[in-house]
Design an enzyme around this catalytic site. Structure first.
Site, PDB file in Angstrom:
ATOM      1  N   GLU A  99       0.829  -1.206   0.000  1.00 18.86           N
ATOM      2  CA  GLU A  99       0.000   0.000   0.000  1.00 18.86           C
ATOM      3  C   GLU A  99       0.864   1.258   0.000  1.00 18.86           C
ATOM      4  OE1 GLU A  99      -3.751   1.888   2.567  1.00 18.86           O
ATOM      5  OE2 GLU A  99      -2.365   0.488   3.528  1.00 18.86           O
ATOM      6  N   CYS A 134      -5.627  -2.877   2.222  1.00 18.41           N
ATOM      7  CA  CYS A 134      -5.495  -2.767   3.682  1.00 18.41           C
ATOM      8  C   CYS A 134      -6.829  -2.919   4.418  1.00 18.41           C
ATOM      9  CB  CYS A 134      -4.792  -1.469   4.048  1.00 18.41           C
ATOM     10  SG  CYS A 134      -3.989  -1.525   5.682  1.00 18.41           S
ATOM     11  N   LYS A 183      -9.710   2.116  -2.989  1.00 13.26           N
ATOM     12  CA  LYS A 183     -10.021   1.577  -1.656  1.00 13.26           C
ATOM     13  C   LYS A 183     -11.430   1.980  -1.229  1.00 13.26           C
ATOM     14  CE  LYS A 183      -7.790   1.362   2.923  1.00 13.26           C
ATOM     15  NZ  LYS A 183      -6.551   1.768   3.641  1.00 13.26           N
TER      16      LYS A 183
END
Length: 288
Positions: free
Chosen positions: A44, A154, A117
């Site tokens: 990330e 994540c 994300k």
């Protein structure tokens, strides 16, 4: 598409600047490719520090467009080596519109797809809501030369709904590039349990969906966070096929045999037995 793929995860620390981090990543990509990697996933926000430990407007200067300097640096590398590269970065989509994104570069150097994300955390030293707008591209699978990829980032890795949607859309490998670690004052008491929970949640996604899963995490100390590395690849049975340590820059690799997906799903037929007629309440925030 291949019947098997060698997946490699790059586990790195921040090199101090975007140019240095990109140069370091290219060296790791070249090494992984020389060792037979076909799909290579970076961590990330790999090209920068992790900026979200504070709410600082200057950090928006780290963001860039897609396509932009980072993709332009990596696209010829992917084409030259004939590998797929998953490159997560701080995306500047428009003035005032920023995302935590991942670009998938196919083995011919073209951009195969982008993921933004979806789940944005706001925790101590992880103030991501200050920087990032939630993604609007959904949980779409990105086809590449070697595999169909479901790419989350994540915080997405904690949500079984996201993993399921990637799997139902035909993903063969789930990838979760990550920046997670121990806060200095919490490590001694909670550290091992936090790391174990992180791995357990994702191994459960692999098992529940009968799918390969890879999670590259960064290492090194940045501010008050010690990123714990431990990058790993899990089989459709949840077995750990390969795992990194907590502190080293390194490559974590494993062979993904796609025939195993069918074998596991026919022996553990979770997809067959799902009661798709009974899950409407999942669309509610809370069942009162």
């Amino acid at each position: 598409m291949s019947s098997s793929v060698k997946l490699s995860l790059i586990q790195m620390r921040d090199a101090g600047s975007k140019d240095k981090s990109i140069d370091a990543s290219i060296r790791w990509i070249e090494k992984a490719a020389a060792e037979g990697a076909q799909v290579i996933c970076l961590q990330e926000l790999f090209a920068t520090c992790y900026p979200c430990q504070s709410e600082d407007h200057d950090n928006f200067d780290l963001a860039e467009s897609i396509p932009g300097p980072t993709t332009e640096a990596l696209q010829p590398v992917a084409e030259r080596l004939g590998v797929v590269i998953v490159a997560p970065l701080f995306e500047r989509r428009a003035p005032g519109v920023y995302h935590n994104s991942a670009v998938v570069i196919d083995a011919d150097g073209s951009i195969a797809g982008v993921y933004r994300k979806m789940h944005i955390p706001d925790d101590p030293l992880y103030y991501e809501k200050f920087y990032f707008i939630p993604g609007d591209l959904g949980f779409k699978v990105i086809p590449t030369r070697f595999a169909k990829l479901g790419v989350g980032i994540c915080w997405d890795q904690w949500f079984p709904e996201a993993a399921r949607l990637f799997a139902l859309a035909g993903a063969e490998i789930l990838l979760y590039p990550t920046a997670i670690g121990w806060i200095d004052e919490e490590k001694e008491e909670f550290g091992e349990g936090q790391r174990d929970a992180w791995m357990t949640a994702m191994r459960a996604h692999a098992i529940a969906n009968g799918i390969y899963l890879g999670a590259p995490n960064r290492v090194g100390i940045e501010g008050r966070v010690e990123f714990w590395g431990s990058s790993f690849i899990a089989s459709p049975r949840g077995e750990i096929l390969s795992q990194g340590d907590c502190s080293s820059d390194q490559i974590v690799s494993a062979d993904c045999q796609f025939a195993d997906i069918d074998v596991v799903r026919t022996h553990w037929p979770f997809l067959r037995d799902r009661r798709i007629d009974a899950y409407g309440d999942l669309m509610k925030r809370w069942i009162d």
